[in-house]
Design an enzyme around this catalytic site. Structure first.
Site, PDB file in Angstrom:
ATOM      1  N   ARG A   1     -62.360 -39.236  60.021  1.00  0.00           N
ATOM      2  CA  ARG A   1     -61.187 -40.069  60.299  1.00  0.00           C
ATOM      3  C   ARG A   1     -61.399 -40.907  61.551  1.00  0.00           C
ATOM      4  O   ARG A   1     -61.032 -42.048  61.624  1.00  0.00           O
ATOM      5  CB  ARG A   1     -59.950 -39.166  60.484  1.00  0.00           C
ATOM      6  CG  ARG A   1     -59.081 -39.111  59.255  1.00  0.00           C
ATOM      7  CD  ARG A   1     -57.676 -38.695  59.617  1.00  0.00           C
ATOM      8  NE  ARG A   1     -57.668 -37.478  60.394  1.00  0.00           N
ATOM      9  CZ  ARG A   1     -57.267 -36.308  59.933  1.00  0.00           C
ATOM     10  NH1 ARG A   1     -56.844 -36.195  58.704  1.00  0.00           N
ATOM     11  NH2 ARG A   1     -57.267 -35.243  60.706  1.00  0.00           N
TER      12      ARG A   1
ATOM     13  N   LYS B   1     -58.576 -23.915  51.167  1.00  0.00           N
ATOM     14  CA  LYS B   1     -57.752 -22.866  50.517  1.00  0.00           C
ATOM     15  C   LYS B   1     -56.412 -23.407  50.030  1.00  0.00           C
ATOM     16  O   LYS B   1     -55.930 -23.013  48.988  1.00  0.00           O
ATOM     17  CB  LYS B   1     -57.518 -21.689  51.458  1.00  0.00           C
ATOM     18  CG  LYS B   1     -56.837 -22.112  52.724  1.00  0.00           C
ATOM     19  CD  LYS B   1     -56.705 -21.008  53.721  1.00  0.00           C
ATOM     20  CE  LYS B   1     -56.241 -21.586  55.024  1.00  0.00           C
ATOM     21  NZ  LYS B   1     -57.241 -22.246  55.827  1.00  0.00           N
TER      22      LYS B   1
ATOM     23  N   GLY C   1     -63.532 -17.002  55.355  1.00  0.00           N
ATOM     24  CA  GLY C   1     -64.612 -17.713  56.065  1.00  0.00           C
ATOM     25  C   GLY C   1     -66.008 -17.299  55.688  1.00  0.00           C
ATOM     26  O   GLY C   1     -66.474 -17.557  54.579  1.00  0.00           O
TER      27      GLY C   1
ATOM     28  N   ILE D   1     -67.325 -14.408  55.128  1.00  0.00           N
ATOM     29  CA  ILE D   1     -67.524 -13.155  54.382  1.00  0.00           C
ATOM     30  C   ILE D   1     -67.769 -13.466  52.907  1.00  0.00           C
ATOM     31  O   ILE D   1     -66.944 -14.115  52.268  1.00  0.00           O
ATOM     32  CB  ILE D   1     -66.286 -12.229  54.490  1.00  0.00           C
ATOM     33  CG1 ILE D   1     -65.932 -11.960  55.950  1.00  0.00           C
ATOM     34  CG2 ILE D   1     -66.524 -10.930  53.743  1.00  0.00           C
ATOM     35  CD1 ILE D   1     -64.637 -11.177  56.140  1.00  0.00           C
TER      36      ILE D   1
ATOM     37  N   GLY E   1     -57.640 -20.322  71.545  1.00  0.00           N
ATOM     38  CA  GLY E   1     -57.923 -21.270  70.458  1.00  0.00           C
ATOM     39  C   GLY E   1     -57.836 -20.649  69.074  1.00  0.00           C
ATOM     40  O   GLY E   1     -58.187 -21.292  68.087  1.00  0.00           O
TER      41      GLY E   1
ATOM     42  N   GLU F   1     -52.725 -21.957  66.544  1.00  0.00           N
ATOM     43  CA  GLU F   1     -52.350 -23.357  66.771  1.00  0.00           C
ATOM     44  C   GLU F   1     -51.140 -23.401  67.708  1.00  0.00           C
ATOM     45  O   GLU F   1     -50.451 -22.396  67.881  1.00  0.00           O
ATOM     46  CB  GLU F   1     -51.906 -23.998  65.451  1.00  0.00           C
ATOM     47  CG  GLU F   1     -52.827 -23.793  64.290  1.00  0.00           C
ATOM     48  CD  GLU F   1     -53.949 -24.809  64.259  1.00  0.00           C
ATOM     49  OE1 GLU F   1     -53.759 -25.895  64.815  1.00  0.00           O
ATOM     50  OE2 GLU F   1     -55.000 -24.491  63.685  1.00  0.00           O
TER      51      GLU F   1
ATOM     52  N   LYS G   1     -54.811 -17.541  50.651  1.00  0.00           N
ATOM     53  CA  LYS G   1     -56.066 -16.810  50.379  1.00  0.00           C
ATOM     54  C   LYS G   1     -55.820 -15.709  49.351  1.00  0.00           C
ATOM     55  O   LYS G   1     -56.639 -15.475  48.453  1.00  0.00           O
ATOM     56  CB  LYS G   1     -56.619 -16.231  51.681  1.00  0.00           C
ATOM     57  CG  LYS G   1     -57.053 -17.308  52.676  1.00  0.00           C
ATOM     58  CD  LYS G   1     -57.300 -16.713  54.052  1.00  0.00           C
ATOM     59  CE  LYS G   1     -57.652 -17.781  55.077  1.00  0.00           C
ATOM     60  NZ  LYS G   1     -57.650 -17.266  56.458  1.00  0.00           N
TER      61      LYS G   1
HETATM   62  N1  HSE Z   1     -56.236 -19.638  61.006  1.00  0.00           N
HETATM   63  C1  HSE Z   1     -56.999 -18.775  60.141  1.00  0.00           C
HETATM   64  C2  HSE Z   1     -57.163 -17.416  60.787  1.00  0.00           C
HETATM   65  C3  HSE Z   1     -58.338 -19.314  59.790  1.00  0.00           C
HETATM   66  O1  HSE Z   1     -56.668 -17.193  61.883  1.00  0.00           O
HETATM   67  O2  HSE Z   1     -57.792 -16.565  60.189  1.00  0.00           O
HETATM   68  C4  HSE Z   1     -58.291 -20.389  58.747  1.00  0.00           C
HETATM   69  O3  HSE Z   1     -57.840 -19.879  57.522  1.00  0.00           O
END
Ligand code: HSE
Length: 431
Positions: free
Chosen positions: A49, A109, A138, A140, A191, A194, A209
């Site tokens: 972007r 997802k 992620g 796994i 971090g 959010e 998920k």
């Molecule tokens: N924000 C998600 C987590 C990761 O804390 O696992 C992305 O799905």
């Protein structure tokens, strides 16, 4: 040998955390992949972007573009990787690529939990792969084991810690006695969470998920809207302390179950009390884990990093190699058809529950309270009183009870004068 090497040109849509980690991974492993597969993988176009942002990766002149559709339709692109997230324009970009006969690898997802079956059908129709290992947990490996290794298993239940942010927060609350707000602030500073943490803490991320897991584990069309969810924002340090004293750890679980007798599927995300001996109880910090219950295989647990650029890029890369090999052989791995799912409403599910009540400390209170349980057919497995006088609290654990009966019990308890407050309701899992 060198003459036999075929180059697969990859178009990358999105170059944030995951895309930015994928670029050096593909470069570092290029020769090893040539040696193993006879294919040279090259990222030749990257759509972003913001062209001026520093991504910490070096790209040749002309590779970067703002026009994602031009990457997908470029005749010089053989395979597309989508890591931009969200439903649109990802849906249009992916379906265009698939219709052009290009395999797609995605970590999206939200997209798959809403319109996955539509995209799988397009992929099948055009004889190409749509792979998505990175979309759930992620780094796994879970989707491929469910699709391939466990293909012969009638899976009855999959339970997972599918969100690293909430697992981090609950770990801080459990191990340091931190309040929810303090633990959330630390997750934001590091971090993990959010600034608007809703998607994580209210269970939406884990719900998407869980829907994908249910679709793959049970071969049925389960979408995000089919998933019941409760988050962790109402959990207190006191709830966690009670659970601990009774031998449980509080975890946010995504649970997908299929009733073998009726074929009904129930998918839900909620905080749950997991016995300390259960393998999921030992999953700490921001780690994810998924516990699969099959028939012949028994129980399995998959554990690792469920988020983060590098682990997620590793899952994307595995899929890219698979899709490239299939493309070079003119084949693809079909997911098969997805049956229409009959979803069991949350009211019809059953569990053991822990319920704590702040009550008046006087004769007849226990009688009145247990009467409310009896009235709705909910059987008590254990009960105890903590504190006395103004601090009196009754803690109950029930036998298996229907959610609807338990909720009716809670309503009756709220109507009793002797009950000052009905505390958190926690489901007990895996005992
Ligand atoms: N924000 C998600 C987590 C990761 O804390 O696992 C992305 O799905």
């Amino acid at each position: 040998m060198a003459n036999d090497v075929r180059t697969i040109r990859i178009g990358l849509l999105g170059c944030g955390n995951v895309g930015g980690a994928l670029v050096p991974l593909v470069e570092r492993q290029a020769e090893a992949i040539v040696a193993r597969t006879g294919l040279r993988l090259e990222i030749t176009r990257v759509a972003v972007r913001n062209m001026s942002r520093d991504r910490g990766v070096t790209l040749a002149d002309g590779v970067l573009t703002r026009d994602a559709m031009s990457v997908v339709t470029d005749p010089d692109i053989d395979l597309v990787v989508e890591v931009i997230g969200g439903i649109e324009p990802a849906r249009e970009l992916i379906s265009t690529a698939l219709r052009a006969g290009k395999p797609v690898v995605t970590g999206n997802k939200e997209l798959l939990a809403n319109v996955g079956t539509e995209l799988f059908a397009i992929a099948d129709e055009h004889g190409v792969d749509l792979l998505f290992e990175a979309a759930v947990a992620g780094g796994i490996p879970l989707i491929r084991p469910l699709r391939e290794s466990l293909r012969g298993e009638p899976i009855t239940r999959v339970m997972g810690i599918l969100n690293g942010t909430t697992n981090f927060i609950l770990t801080k609350m459990t191990e340091e006695g931190a309040d929810y707000g303090v633990a959330l602030a630390e997750a934001q500073e590091l971090g993990y969470a959010e600034r608007d943490p809703t998607a994580d803490v209210e269970g939406f991320d884990a719900g998407a998920k869980a829907a994908i897991i249910a679709s793959i584990a049970f071969g049925a069309r389960v979408v995000a809207g089919d998933v019941y969810h409760e988050g962790i924002s109402g959990i207190t340090a006191g709830d966690i302390a009670v659970a601990r004293r009774l031998g449980y750890v509080v975890k946010l679980l995504g649970i997908a179950e299929r009733d073998p007798a009726t074929g009904e599927i129930a998918v839900r995300v909620h905080p749950a009390m997991v016995p300390v001996q259960h393998p999921l109880a030992s999953v700490r910090e921001s780690y994810n884990a998924v516990f699969v219950e099959g028939d012949a295989v028994g129980s399995l647990m998959f554990y690792g990093r469920g988020a983060g650029g590098s682990p997620t890029a590793s899952a994307v890369f595995g899929d890219v190699i698979d899709a490239a090999v299939n493309l070079s052989k003119g084949t693809h791995g079909a997911l098969g058809s997805f049956a229409r799912a009959t979803i069991r409403a949350i009211d019809e599910t059953s569990a053991e529950y822990l319920l704590s009540l702040d009550v008046a400390d006087q004769p007849g209170v226990l009688h009145a309270v247990t009467g409310a349980f009896a009235e709705h057919g909910v059987s008590i497995r254990a009960a105890e009183q903590e504190g006395i006088g103004a601090d009196a609290r009754l803690v109950f654990i029930t036998h298996q009870a229907r959610e609807a009966d338990l909720q009716a019990t809670v309503r009756s308890l709220r109507d009793l004068d002797v009950v000052r407050r009905v505390g958190s309701l926690l489901r007990v899992i895996g005992s």
